[in-house]
Design a protein around this motif. Sequence first.
Motif, PDB file in Angstrom:
ATOM      1  N   PHE A 108       0.834  -1.210   0.000  1.00 45.16           N
ATOM      2  CA  PHE A 108       0.000   0.000   0.000  1.00 45.16           C
ATOM      3  C   PHE A 108       0.859   1.247   0.000  1.00 45.16           C
ATOM      4  O   PHE A 108       0.661   2.156  -0.807  1.00 45.16           O
ATOM      5  CB  PHE A 108      -0.933  -0.001   1.213  1.00 45.16           C
ATOM      6  CG  PHE A 108      -1.720   1.279   1.326  1.00 45.16           C
ATOM      7  CD1 PHE A 108      -2.899   1.433   0.621  1.00 45.16           C
ATOM      8  CD2 PHE A 108      -1.268   2.336   2.100  1.00 45.16           C
ATOM      9  CE1 PHE A 108      -3.621   2.619   0.691  1.00 45.16           C
ATOM     10  CE2 PHE A 108      -1.972   3.517   2.176  1.00 45.16           C
ATOM     11  CZ  PHE A 108      -3.156   3.661   1.470  1.00 45.16           C
ATOM     12  N   ALA A 109       1.838   1.321   0.903  1.00 44.01           N
ATOM     13  CA  ALA A 109       2.651   2.532   1.036  1.00 44.01           C
ATOM     14  C   ALA A 109       3.379   2.861  -0.264  1.00 44.01           C
ATOM     15  O   ALA A 109       3.368   4.008  -0.718  1.00 44.01           O
ATOM     16  CB  ALA A 109       3.639   2.390   2.194  1.00 44.01           C
ATOM     17  N   GLY A 110       4.008   1.866  -0.873  1.00 47.70           N
ATOM     18  CA  GLY A 110       4.732   2.104  -2.114  1.00 47.70           C
ATOM     19  C   GLY A 110       3.830   2.600  -3.222  1.00 47.70           C
ATOM     20  O   GLY A 110       4.183   3.516  -3.972  1.00 47.70           O
ATOM     21  N   ASN A 111       2.650   2.018  -3.335  1.00 45.61           N
ATOM     22  CA  ASN A 111       1.705   2.447  -4.368  1.00 45.61           C
ATOM     23  C   ASN A 111       1.110   3.814  -4.057  1.00 45.61           C
ATOM     24  O   ASN A 111       0.915   4.630  -4.948  1.00 45.61           O
ATOM     25  CB  ASN A 111       0.612   1.394  -4.550  1.00 45.61           C
ATOM     26  CG  ASN A 111       1.094   0.251  -5.398  1.00 45.61           C
ATOM     27  OD1 ASN A 111       1.188   0.373  -6.607  1.00 45.61           O
ATOM     28  ND2 ASN A 111       1.426  -0.868  -4.765  1.00 45.61           N
ATOM     29  N   TYR A 112       0.831   4.074  -2.797  1.00 49.21           N
ATOM     30  CA  TYR A 112       0.293   5.380  -2.423  1.00 49.21           C
ATOM     31  C   TYR A 112       1.294   6.477  -2.749  1.00 49.21           C
ATOM     32  O   TYR A 112       0.939   7.502  -3.336  1.00 49.21           O
ATOM     33  CB  TYR A 112      -0.077   5.409  -0.939  1.00 49.21           C
ATOM     34  CG  TYR A 112      -0.692   6.734  -0.548  1.00 49.21           C
ATOM     35  CD1 TYR A 112      -2.038   6.973  -0.778  1.00 49.21           C
ATOM     36  CD2 TYR A 112       0.078   7.749   0.002  1.00 49.21           C
ATOM     37  CE1 TYR A 112      -2.606   8.190  -0.458  1.00 49.21           C
ATOM     38  CE2 TYR A 112      -0.480   8.972   0.328  1.00 49.21           C
ATOM     39  CZ  TYR A 112      -1.824   9.196   0.097  1.00 49.21           C
ATOM     40  OH  TYR A 112      -2.377  10.403   0.396  1.00 49.21           O
ATOM     41  N   ILE A 113       2.553   6.247  -2.392  1.00 46.49           N
ATOM     42  CA  ILE A 113       3.589   7.245  -2.681  1.00 46.49           C
ATOM     43  C   ILE A 113       3.696   7.481  -4.187  1.00 46.49           C
ATOM     44  O   ILE A 113       3.787   8.618  -4.642  1.00 46.49           O
ATOM     45  CB  ILE A 113       4.948   6.806  -2.081  1.00 46.49           C
ATOM     46  CG1 ILE A 113       4.887   6.898  -0.558  1.00 46.49           C
ATOM     47  CG2 ILE A 113       6.099   7.621  -2.644  1.00 46.49           C
ATOM     48  CD1 ILE A 113       6.025   6.200   0.162  1.00 46.49           C
ATOM     49  N   ARG A 114       3.662   6.406  -4.953  1.00 45.83           N
ATOM     50  CA  ARG A 114       3.830   6.534  -6.402  1.00 45.83           C
ATOM     51  C   ARG A 114       2.633   7.197  -7.080  1.00 45.83           C
ATOM     52  O   ARG A 114       2.781   7.946  -8.043  1.00 45.83           O
ATOM     53  CB  ARG A 114       4.070   5.161  -7.011  1.00 45.83           C
ATOM     54  CG  ARG A 114       4.314   5.228  -8.501  1.00 45.83           C
ATOM     55  CD  ARG A 114       4.848   3.957  -9.046  1.00 45.83           C
ATOM     56  NE  ARG A 114       5.136   4.122 -10.451  1.00 45.83           N
ATOM     57  CZ  ARG A 114       5.757   3.243 -11.176  1.00 45.83           C
ATOM     58  NH1 ARG A 114       6.196   2.133 -10.631  1.00 45.83           N
ATOM     59  NH2 ARG A 114       5.968   3.447 -12.459  1.00 45.83           N
ATOM     60  N   TYR A 115       1.412   6.913  -6.605  1.00 45.84           N
ATOM     61  CA  TYR A 115       0.209   7.350  -7.320  1.00 45.84           C
ATOM     62  C   TYR A 115      -0.672   8.333  -6.551  1.00 45.84           C
ATOM     63  O   TYR A 115      -1.770   8.642  -7.008  1.00 45.84           O
ATOM     64  CB  TYR A 115      -0.635   6.126  -7.705  1.00 45.84           C
ATOM     65  CG  TYR A 115       0.089   5.195  -8.639  1.00 45.84           C
ATOM     66  CD1 TYR A 115       0.397   5.577  -9.937  1.00 45.84           C
ATOM     67  CD2 TYR A 115       0.473   3.929  -8.223  1.00 45.84           C
ATOM     68  CE1 TYR A 115       1.062   4.729 -10.801  1.00 45.84           C
ATOM     69  CE2 TYR A 115       1.134   3.060  -9.076  1.00 45.84           C
ATOM     70  CZ  TYR A 115       1.430   3.462 -10.363  1.00 45.84           C
ATOM     71  OH  TYR A 115       2.092   2.621 -11.205  1.00 45.84           O
ATOM     72  N   HIS A 116      -0.219   8.853  -5.405  1.00 49.11           N
ATOM     73  CA  HIS A 116      -1.094   9.711  -4.590  1.00 49.11           C
ATOM     74  C   HIS A 116      -1.638  10.906  -5.360  1.00 49.11           C
ATOM     75  O   HIS A 116      -2.749  11.341  -5.128  1.00 49.11           O
ATOM     76  CB  HIS A 116      -0.376  10.167  -3.310  1.00 49.11           C
ATOM     77  CG  HIS A 116       0.684  11.180  -3.545  1.00 49.11           C
ATOM     78  ND1 HIS A 116       1.961  10.840  -3.924  1.00 49.11           N
ATOM     79  CD2 HIS A 116       0.642  12.536  -3.452  1.00 49.11           C
ATOM     80  CE1 HIS A 116       2.675  11.940  -4.062  1.00 49.11           C
ATOM     81  NE2 HIS A 116       1.905  12.980  -3.791  1.00 49.11           N
ATOM     82  N   HIS A 117      -0.872  11.425  -6.300  1.00 47.54           N
ATOM     83  CA  HIS A 117      -1.329  12.584  -7.068  1.00 47.54           C
ATOM     84  C   HIS A 117      -2.523  12.251  -7.971  1.00 47.54           C
ATOM     85  O   HIS A 117      -3.264  13.148  -8.367  1.00 47.54           O
ATOM     86  CB  HIS A 117      -0.173  13.158  -7.890  1.00 47.54           C
ATOM     87  CG  HIS A 117       0.353  12.210  -8.926  1.00 47.54           C
ATOM     88  ND1 HIS A 117       1.132  11.104  -8.613  1.00 47.54           N
ATOM     89  CD2 HIS A 117       0.185  12.184 -10.276  1.00 47.54           C
ATOM     90  CE1 HIS A 117       1.440  10.456  -9.716  1.00 47.54           C
ATOM     91  NE2 HIS A 117       0.872  11.073 -10.734  1.00 47.54           N
ATOM     92  N   LEU A 118      -2.738  10.980  -8.265  1.00 48.68           N
ATOM     93  CA  LEU A 118      -3.863  10.577  -9.112  1.00 48.68           C
ATOM     94  C   LEU A 118      -5.102  10.187  -8.315  1.00 48.68           C
ATOM     95  O   LEU A 118      -6.199  10.155  -8.857  1.00 48.68           O
ATOM     96  CB  LEU A 118      -3.461   9.381  -9.984  1.00 48.68           C
ATOM     97  CG  LEU A 118      -2.315   9.611 -10.960  1.00 48.68           C
ATOM     98  CD1 LEU A 118      -1.930   8.299 -11.627  1.00 48.68           C
ATOM     99  CD2 LEU A 118      -2.698  10.651 -11.999  1.00 48.68           C
ATOM    100  N   LEU A 119      -4.928   9.880  -7.044  1.00 51.03           N
ATOM    101  CA  LEU A 119      -6.033   9.324  -6.262  1.00 51.03           C
ATOM    102  C   LEU A 119      -7.215  10.271  -6.135  1.00 51.03           C
ATOM    103  O   LEU A 119      -8.360   9.856  -6.266  1.00 51.03           O
ATOM    104  CB  LEU A 119      -5.538   8.879  -4.887  1.00 51.03           C
ATOM    105  CG  LEU A 119      -4.521   7.744  -4.927  1.00 51.03           C
ATOM    106  CD1 LEU A 119      -3.994   7.464  -3.534  1.00 51.03           C
ATOM    107  CD2 LEU A 119      -5.133   6.490  -5.524  1.00 51.03           C
ATOM    108  N   ALA A 120      -6.967  11.543  -5.872  1.00 46.28           N
ATOM    109  CA  ALA A 120      -8.053  12.502  -5.715  1.00 46.28           C
ATOM    110  C   ALA A 120      -8.823  12.688  -7.023  1.00 46.28           C
ATOM    111  O   ALA A 120     -10.040  12.875  -7.019  1.00 46.28           O
ATOM    112  CB  ALA A 120      -7.520  13.839  -5.219  1.00 46.28           C
TER     113      ALA A 120
END
Length: 126
Positions: A108-120
């Motif tokens: 989760f952490a690795g993916n969140y860091i990589r894609y957090h800008h797209l989540l919103a």
Amino acid sequence: EDAQGGDQDAMATTLILRNLPSDFDQQSCQAWVDKAYKGHYDFLLWFPAKKTSRLNNCSYAFVNFSTAKHARQFRDDFHLHRFSQDGADGAAKHQWPLSVAVAKVQGFAGNYIRYHHLLAETGSTT
């Protein structure tokens, strides 16, 4: 080296799902995964087909499962799965088989860091 890769695959929780139907979006992809794995993943991010490929108009997604066991089971259940897609004339349209593979970025952490800008932007599962 192969044995080590096998060990890493056995511990993997994040999978990439390639060749999802072209009519999928974030919500329909999540609904499809939820049919059998609701509550067993904490990250799902869907991407539309890459515009650079004329041969493959399929979308893809990353899913992080809560355990390696759930990831392995999903891969066993759905790798090479074919979605039924009927054309307007009732004939089945060509659909590449689903490819389920271990993703390069794990957890989760690795993916969140990589894609957090797209989540919103997508309303993705986190």
